[in-house]
Design a protein around this motif. Structure first.
Motif, mmCIF file in Angstrom:
data_model
loop_
_atom_site.group_PDB
_atom_site.id
_atom_site.type_symbol
_atom_site.label_atom_id
_atom_site.label_comp_id
_atom_site.label_asym_id
_atom_site.label_seq_id
_atom_site.Cartn_x
_atom_site.Cartn_y
_atom_site.Cartn_z
ATOM 1 N N ILE A 358 0.779 -1.233 -0.190
ATOM 2 C CA ILE A 358 -0.006 0.043 -0.028
ATOM 3 C C ILE A 358 0.857 1.142 0.167
ATOM 4 N N LEU A 359 1.935 1.189 0.845
ATOM 5 C CA LEU A 359 2.809 2.359 0.983
ATOM 6 C C LEU A 359 3.485 2.868 -0.625
ATOM 7 N N THR A 360 3.869 1.628 -1.203
ATOM 8 C CA THR A 360 4.510 1.813 -2.558
ATOM 9 C C THR A 360 3.691 2.339 -3.353
ATOM 10 N N MET A 361 2.366 1.788 -3.485
ATOM 11 C CA MET A 361 1.392 2.300 -4.488
ATOM 12 C C MET A 361 1.108 3.647 -3.982
ATOM 13 N N ALA A 362 1.062 4.050 -2.721
ATOM 14 C CA ALA A 362 0.720 5.456 -2.239
ATOM 15 C C ALA A 362 1.668 6.533 -2.953
ATOM 16 N N TRP A 363 2.917 5.910 -2.968
ATOM 17 C CA TRP A 363 3.898 7.040 -3.434
ATOM 18 C C TRP A 363 3.584 7.089 -4.790
ATOM 19 N N THR A 364 3.440 6.008 -5.383
ATOM 20 C CA THR A 364 3.177 5.837 -6.916
ATOM 21 C C THR A 364 2.052 6.592 -7.527
ATOM 22 N N ILE A 365 0.874 6.616 -6.901
ATOM 23 C CA ILE A 365 -0.169 7.263 -7.298
ATOM 24 C C ILE A 365 -0.243 8.729 -7.087
ATOM 25 N N GLY A 366 0.581 9.044 -5.932
ATOM 26 C CA GLY A 366 0.842 10.320 -5.541
ATOM 27 C C GLY A 366 1.830 11.124 -6.704
#
Length: 539
Positions: A358-366
Motif C-alpha cells: 500500500i505504501l509503495t502504491m501510495a507513493w506511485t499514485i501520488g
C-alpha cells in the motif's frame, strides 16, 4: 502543457469508487495508477503498463522512500521478536497481582495502549493478551476491553513520531505539491500538526473519561449491565467469541520478565531521540567550514537540529540499532535461539508486506497525480489549485470537507493508509493555493495547511477505528476475545460521538484558523455529549 485538466480527476475518483465497491485498497490503488498512466500514454495499454512498472520501481529509487520502506519492514521484524519472547504474558502476570478492580484494570489497559505505540496490530494483540486475564478476573465485559484496544491503536500510532503510520504520513506530505512552499521540514510539520489532530486526541480523552466517570451509554452500557447481571463477559447473541490468540512463544513465557517487553520499546525511543538531532549534525559536516561533530553541534541549536532532521534516516538508524540491541538482549536472556530469532524477524517482516505494498502504491499514485505531463504525470494538483483558487472557494470549509470525505473513504475501505495516499496529495495543493491567493501571511497559511491535513488524518483514523472491515477493529475483537459484532456495535456510538465533536472543531477551526478556538468548540461539544447522551441513550 501544465496538466491534463479534468482528466486528472479520473485516478483519484476511480480509486475512491473502487474502494467503496471492492473494499480492497490495493486493487483500487493499482487500477487508479493504471488509469493515470493510460491517460498519459494516450490510451496505449502497452506503454501505460510499462510506465506503471517504471513508476512503481521509481517510487523506491529514492533515498527517503527506500529508508521508509525498510524502516517499516524492520519495525515488523522487531514486533515479530517481541511476539516470540513471552514478555507480554510476563508483564500480564506481574500486573495481575496489582490490579484488583474493574477501573484499575481498564486504566492499565489504556496505559499499555499508550506505551505500545510502534504498531497498531501488535498493540491490539499484545495488550489484549496481557490484559484479558486481568479484566476477566475483575468481571470487565470483553466489549470494554476491545474498545480500549481499538481506541489506543490507530489513534495513538498517528500521534507518535516513532511509528510506521507517522513516517508514512511524512513521506506522503513531503512529496505533495505545495509542501515546499511552507519552508519547514516534514518532521517539523508533523510535530506541529499533532495538536490539530482533534479526533485522535479526543478519542484518547474519551476513553479515559469513560473509565474514570463510568458514564457509558448505548450498547456498551447494555453489555456492562449484561455482564453484571449474568456474570458472562460477552453476549452470545452477537455470535461466538474468538478463541485464544497466541502471539508469543509459550516455551519461553516462564523465563520472560515484565521488563523484557518494555526494553525494546525504551531502546527504540531513546535511540530515535538521540539520532534525530545527531543525523542533522552529521549531515552538516561539509569538510570545509564544519569539519567535526563538535563544530556541527556548535553551528545550530538542538531545536534546529530536531526540526531539520531527515526523519527517514534517523528512524532507519534507530530501528536497526534497536533490532541489534534487542537481539543481543534476548539472546543473553535465553528467550530464543538463533533459529527462532530468525524465524521471528522473518514472520514479522512478512506481516508488514500488505502495508508495504500500500505504501509503495501510495507513493506511485501520488507521483501520477502531482507530476507534470513532462514528467509522466497528470498535473492534477496544479489543475485543482487553479480551479479552486479561481472559483473563490472558501478556504474555511476545506478542513471540515477534508475530514468528512476522509472519514467516509476510510470507513468504507477499512484502511487509513490508502486514504492518506488519496487525500493528502489532493488537499495539500488546494489549501496552499487558496492561502496564497487570499494573501494569508506565513503563520496563517501554515495554520490553514496544518488544520486541513490534520483533518485528513483524523478522518482517516476514524474510519480505521470504527469500520467493521478494518484490520485493527477485527484484531481488537480478537485480542479482547469479544464477538466482532458486539465490539462494532458497542464502539460505534463512541467513535461517532468523537467524530461529530471533531467535525465541529474543524468547522469552527477552519473559520478562525485558530487551534484554541477549534479545541474550544470540540471540547464544548464533547462535554455536552457526555452530559446528555448517558441520559437519553440508556442501556
Amino acid at each position: 502543457m501544465v496538466s491534463f485538466g479534468i482528466w486528472g480527476l479520473i485516478p483519484p475518483v476511480l480509486t475512491i469508487t473502487l474502494a467503496f465497491i471492492t473494499k480492497d485498497v490495493m486493487v483500487s490503488l493499482f487500477l487508479g495508477i493504471l488509469s493515470g498512466t493510460l491517460i498519459v500514454a494516450g490510451g496505449n495499454p502497452i506503454i501505460a503498463i510499462l510506465n506503471l512498472t517504471d513508476m512503481l520501481a521509481g517510487s523506491l529509487n529514492d533515498g527517503w522512500n527506500i529508508r521508509i520502506f525498510l524502516f517499516c519492514a524492520l519495525l515488523g521484524g522487531l514486533v515479530g521478536m517481541l511476539s516470540k519472547t513471552g514478555s507480554a504474558r510476563a508483564f500480564g502476570r506481574w500486573a495481575a497481582d496489582k490490579l484488583n478492580s474493574p477501573k484499575t484494570s481498564l486504566l492499565m489497559a489504556w496505559f499499555c495502549g499508550l506505551v505500545i505505540f510502534i504498531d497498531d496490530y501488535f498493540n491490539s494483540l499484545a495488550v489484549g493478551t496481557v490484559m484479558r486475564p486481568i479484566t476477566d478476573k475483575n468481571n470487565v465485559p470483553r466489549a470494554q476491553l476491545a474498545y480500549i484496544l481499538d481506541s489506543t491503536a490507530a489513534p495513538v500510532c498517528i500521534l507518535v513520531p516513532i511509528s510506521s503510520w507517522v513516517i508514512t504520513v511524512m513521506s506522503i506530505v513531503k512529496g505533495s505539491e505545495g509542501f515546499s512552499s511552507l519552508g519547514i521540514s516534514e518532521f517539523e510539520f508533523f510535530m506541529r500538526s499533532v495538536p490539530f489532530n482533534i479526533y485522535a486526541i479526543l478519542t484518547l480523552i474519551m476513553v479515559l473519561t469513560l473509565i474514570l466517570t463510568g458514564r457509558n451509554f448505548g450498547p456498551m452500557a447494555k453489555s456492562i449491565k449484561y455482564a453484571k447481571e449474568t456474570g458472562k463477559l460477552y453476549n452470545e447473541d452477537y455470535g461466538p467469541a474468538p478463541g485464544e490468540i497466541e502471539v508469543e512463544g509459550e516455551q519461553n513465557s516462564s523465563k520472560a520478565r515484565p521488563m523484557d517487553m518494555l526494553f525494546p520499546i525504551l531502546v527504540l525511543i531513546a535511540s530515535a531521540v538521540i539520532l534525530f538531532p545527531m543525523t542533522t549534525y552529521l549531515g552538516a559536516i561539509d569538510g570545509e567550514s564544519i569539519t567535526s561533530l563538535g563544530a556541527a553541534m556548535g553551528s545550530m541549536s538542538l531545536g534546529d537540529a530536531f526540526n531539520n532532521t531527515d526523519a527517514s534516516m534517523a528512524l532507519f538508524y534507530a530501528v536497526i540499532f534497536t533490532l541489534l540491541i534487542t537481539y543481543i538482549y534476548y539472546t543473553v536472556r535465553k528467550l530464543f535461539t538463533i533459529k527462532s530469532a530468525s524465524d521471528a524477524i522473518g514472520d514479522g517482516i512478512k506481516s508488514m508486506v500488505p502495508a508495504l505494498i500500500i505504501l509503495t502504491m501510495a507513493w506511485t499514485i501520488g507521483s501520477v497525480i502531482k507530476s507534470s505531463p513532462e514528467d509522466g504525470g497528470l498535473g492534477l494538483a496544479a489543475y485543482l489549485s487553479e480551479v479552486v483558487v479561481g472559483g473563490g472557494f472558501p478556504i474555511a470549509l476545506i478542513p471540515v470537507i477534508a475530514f468528512a470525505l476522509s472519514a467516509l473513504i476510510s470507513f468504507s475501505t477499512g484502511t487509513s493508509w490508502g486514504t492518506f495516499a488519496i487525500m493528502i496529495p489532493i488537499v495539500m495543493p488546494i489549501v496552499v493555493g487558496l492561502a496564497q491567493a487570499k494573501g494569508l501571511m506565513d503563520g496563517a497559511m501554515l495554520n490553514s495547511v496544518l488544520i486541513s491535513i490534520s483533518a485528513v488524518l483524523g478522518g482517516s483514523v476514524f474510519g480505521d477505528h470504527a469500520s467493521p472491515i478494518s484490520d485493527t477493529t477485527i484484531l481488537s475483537s480478537t485480542g479482547a476475545g469479544c464477538p466482532h459484532l458486539e465490539h462494532v456495535a458497542t464502539q460505534m456510538p463512541y467513535a461517532i460521538t468523537c467524530a461529530v465533536c471533531a467535525f465541529i472543531g474543524f468547522l469552527i477551526g477552519g473559520i478562525f484558523l485558530n487551534l484554541f478556538v477549534a479545541w474550544l468548540a470540540a471540547l464544548g461539544a464533547f462535554v455536552l455529549a457526555l452530559v446528555f447522551l448517558p441520559r437519553i441513550y440508556k442501556a
